[in-house]
Design a protein around this motif. Structure first.
Motif, PDB file in Angstrom:
ATOM      1  N   GLN A 129       0.828  -1.200   0.000  1.00  0.00           N
ATOM      2  CA  GLN A 129       0.000   0.000   0.000  1.00  0.00           C
ATOM      3  C   GLN A 129       0.868   1.257   0.000  1.00  0.00           C
ATOM      4  N   GLY A 130       1.935   1.244   0.794  1.00  0.00           N
ATOM      5  CA  GLY A 130       2.830   2.395   0.852  1.00  0.00           C
ATOM      6  C   GLY A 130       3.521   2.649  -0.474  1.00  0.00           C
ATOM      7  N   ARG A 131       3.917   1.582  -1.155  1.00  0.00           N
ATOM      8  CA  ARG A 131       4.567   1.732  -2.458  1.00  0.00           C
ATOM      9  C   ARG A 131       3.584   2.253  -3.499  1.00  0.00           C
ATOM     10  N   LYS A 132       2.374   1.706  -3.477  1.00  0.00           N
ATOM     11  CA  LYS A 132       1.376   2.122  -4.465  1.00  0.00           C
ATOM     12  C   LYS A 132       0.996   3.583  -4.284  1.00  0.00           C
ATOM     13  N   LYS A 133       0.857   4.006  -3.046  1.00  0.00           N
ATOM     14  CA  LYS A 133       0.446   5.375  -2.760  1.00  0.00           C
ATOM     15  C   LYS A 133       1.512   6.392  -3.152  1.00  0.00           C
TER      16      LYS A 133
END
Length: 247
Positions: A24-28
């Motif tokens: 999620q952190g990478r996608k955001k």
């Protein structure tokens, strides 16, 4: 000038970069993190966009970083950033590159490959045998997962890795589509090397290719095995097939 060394794990930048250890952190953020001298060196050699390089204060690495934005941290802060039992002393935060100049001479399409080790090995092998575009279905493992990045050993920086549904990717491809199956398939040894562009399609570790994917293939291939095993690990099978159909 006194060198600043960040010692708090609660530092705002550190906390933001620690989020890159989650999908999620990478996608955001559109960022991902690579660990260790080898992967940082490969990133420096490539055209990849480097956000920042983070180094444990006092760590000896031999890399030229003078023209890079650099952050120095304590051992404890590096431990908080690293996914490894033994932190590497240097990590780089990289920007996910957008696919440009896609090469469709050799394409690897992976339908729902789940294991990060398998995916990383397939990416590294594709790089070795000239499969310059890798297409992952949305349910596949995250290509920027730390385990995938370690297994691929820097091959991410040499390839176009994109996400598409299997039907969209296969129907848009103009060359020959070669699926993998145990039934209704021909042995690869009987193949002449096609003159066409090739899309090699591999399926999920447990289920193989879906019926939808198989229907879209021009031909299905299998590997002749003389032993007693019924099947091969997807990364091993992919390596054999990519070597056979290498560019």
């Amino acid at each position: 000038m006194v060198k600043e060394v960040i010692s708090s794990k609660d530092n705002k930048q550190v906390k933001n970069y620690r989020k890159l250890n989650t999908r999620q952190g990478r996608k955001k953020s559109g960022l991902y993190l690579v660990e260790g001298v080898h992967l940082v060196e490969e990133a420096l050699k490539s055209q990849i966009d480097i956000e920042i390089i983070i180094v444990t204060d006092g760590f000896k690495h031999g890399l030229y970083l003078s023209n890079q934005r650099t952050m120095f941290v304590t051992d404890e802060v590096m431990k908080s950033l690293s996914t490894l039992d033994t932190p590497p002393g240097i990590v780089a935060v990289l920007k996910e590159s957008k696919a440009t100049g896609l090469s469709y001479k050799r394409v690897l399409l992976l339908e729902d490959v789940q294991d990060p080790g398998n995916l990383g090995t397939l990416i590294r092998t594709a790089d070795a045998f000239g499969f310059k575009t890798i297409i992952l279905t949305p349910k596949a493992a995250d290509p920027f997962n730390p385990k995938v990045l370690r297994a691929a050993q820097g091959s991410h920086f040499h390839l176009n890795i994109i996400t598409r549904e299997v039907s969209e990717a296969a129907m848009a491809f103009k060359g020959i589509k070669i699926g993998t199956a145990l039934d209704n398939a021909v042995y690869i040894d009987s193949f002449q090397q096609p003159d066409d562009d090739i899309m090699l399609v591999l399926g999920n570790e447990g289920n193989g290719l879906s019926s939808e994917a198989l229907e879209l293939m021009d031909i299905n291939a299998k590997i002749d095995m003389t032993g007693d095993s019924e099947s091969l690990n997807v990364a091993i099978a992919g390596a054999i097939l990519m070597h056979h159909f290498k560019s």
